[in-house]
Enzyme design. Sequence first.
Site, PDB file in Angstrom:
ATOM      1  N   ASP A  92       0.828  -1.201   0.000  1.00 28.95           N
ATOM      2  CA  ASP A  92       0.000   0.000   0.000  1.00 28.95           C
ATOM      3  C   ASP A  92       0.866   1.255   0.000  1.00 28.95           C
ATOM      4  OD1 ASP A  92      -2.766   1.211   0.385  1.00 28.95           O
ATOM      5  OD2 ASP A  92      -1.672   2.083   2.074  1.00 28.95           O
ATOM      6  N   ARG A  93       0.539   2.188  -0.887  1.00 26.53           N
ATOM      7  CA  ARG A  93       1.326   3.388  -1.062  1.00 26.53           C
ATOM      8  C   ARG A  93       1.137   4.368   0.101  1.00 26.53           C
ATOM      9  NH1 ARG A  93      -0.658  -0.289  -3.591  1.00 26.53           N
ATOM     10  NH2 ARG A  93      -2.527   0.910  -4.075  1.00 26.53           N
ATOM     11  N   CYS A 121      -3.018   5.006 -10.250  1.00 26.91           N
ATOM     12  CA  CYS A 121      -2.950   5.183  -8.794  1.00 26.91           C
ATOM     13  C   CYS A 121      -2.229   6.498  -8.561  1.00 26.91           C
ATOM     14  CB  CYS A 121      -2.192   4.035  -8.132  1.00 26.91           C
ATOM     15  SG  CYS A 121      -1.866   4.317  -6.363  1.00 26.91           S
ATOM     16  N   ALA A 157       0.813   6.534  -6.055  1.00 31.74           N
ATOM     17  CA  ALA A 157       2.038   5.951  -6.606  1.00 31.74           C
ATOM     18  C   ALA A 157       2.881   6.979  -7.355  1.00 31.74           C
ATOM     19  CB  ALA A 157       1.688   4.786  -7.527  1.00 31.74           C
ATOM     20  N   CYS A 184      -7.892  10.612  -6.280  1.00 37.47           N
ATOM     21  CA  CYS A 184      -7.649   9.216  -5.926  1.00 37.47           C
ATOM     22  C   CYS A 184      -8.498   8.373  -6.863  1.00 37.47           C
ATOM     23  CB  CYS A 184      -8.017   8.937  -4.468  1.00 37.47           C
ATOM     24  SG  CYS A 184      -7.875   7.191  -4.001  1.00 37.47           S
TER      25      CYS A 184
END
Length: 243
Positions: A52-53, A88, A91, A199
């Site tokens: 998970d970022r 994403c 990211a 997002c």
Amino acid sequence: MFKHNRSLLGVIGGLGPLATAHFLELVVDMTDARTDQENVDMIIYNFPSIPDRTGYLLGSNLKSPLPGLLSVGHALARDGVSCIAIPCITAHYFYPRLEAELPVPILNGVRETARCLKDAGVHCAGILASEGTIHAGLFNCELECLGIRPVVPSPSRQADVTSLIYDDIKAGRPPELSHFAAAEAELRAAGAEVIILGCTELSLIKRDYPIGSGFLDAMEVMARQSVLRCGSKLRRKYRSLIT
């Protein structure tokens, strides 16, 4: 692999899986294609196992997503892609390293979103995004470079947005729309002319619910840029993305 003589889009996917599926839908819908063959050729590697970022950026997860992102990026490069999209936004924190180490161009969804707002004459933009994206100031930097004032939610409203992303969309549950409305109202009150859906999970709320006008979906920006970078025709209705 089938040999072809046109641009090939690579996608680092799975971050999260529903957002990646929606990204594919967007690219197909945005392409002005009358036959299968006029659509964008792409390779999607779906790896939700990449750490998970946001957790990494906030220190709750010590395992970096970067090695996984680089590994998938190199695999796509070996497959002959012309450019890479990463559906994403968080990211994009790793964009400088990815750009430096991967041998093919990477689309910058954050930068392209800021340019879209600049082109539209927006002076103040609100940001709804993951806590990791807000913490890293990803949109703030790009917006301020273009003379656009960024507005972010208060900690309590950001907690609502985080819940929407993780407790609802990523968990496969219906979104708590009152949380979305409260965050929107706060940003509008602070002067936001347009609110960025920053997002890719929030893109799914826009897809499924009538959220109204004055929004710009960063994933739509990435999908549009993917179509154009691959040399395909864009449907007229997607020339403007601000609702």
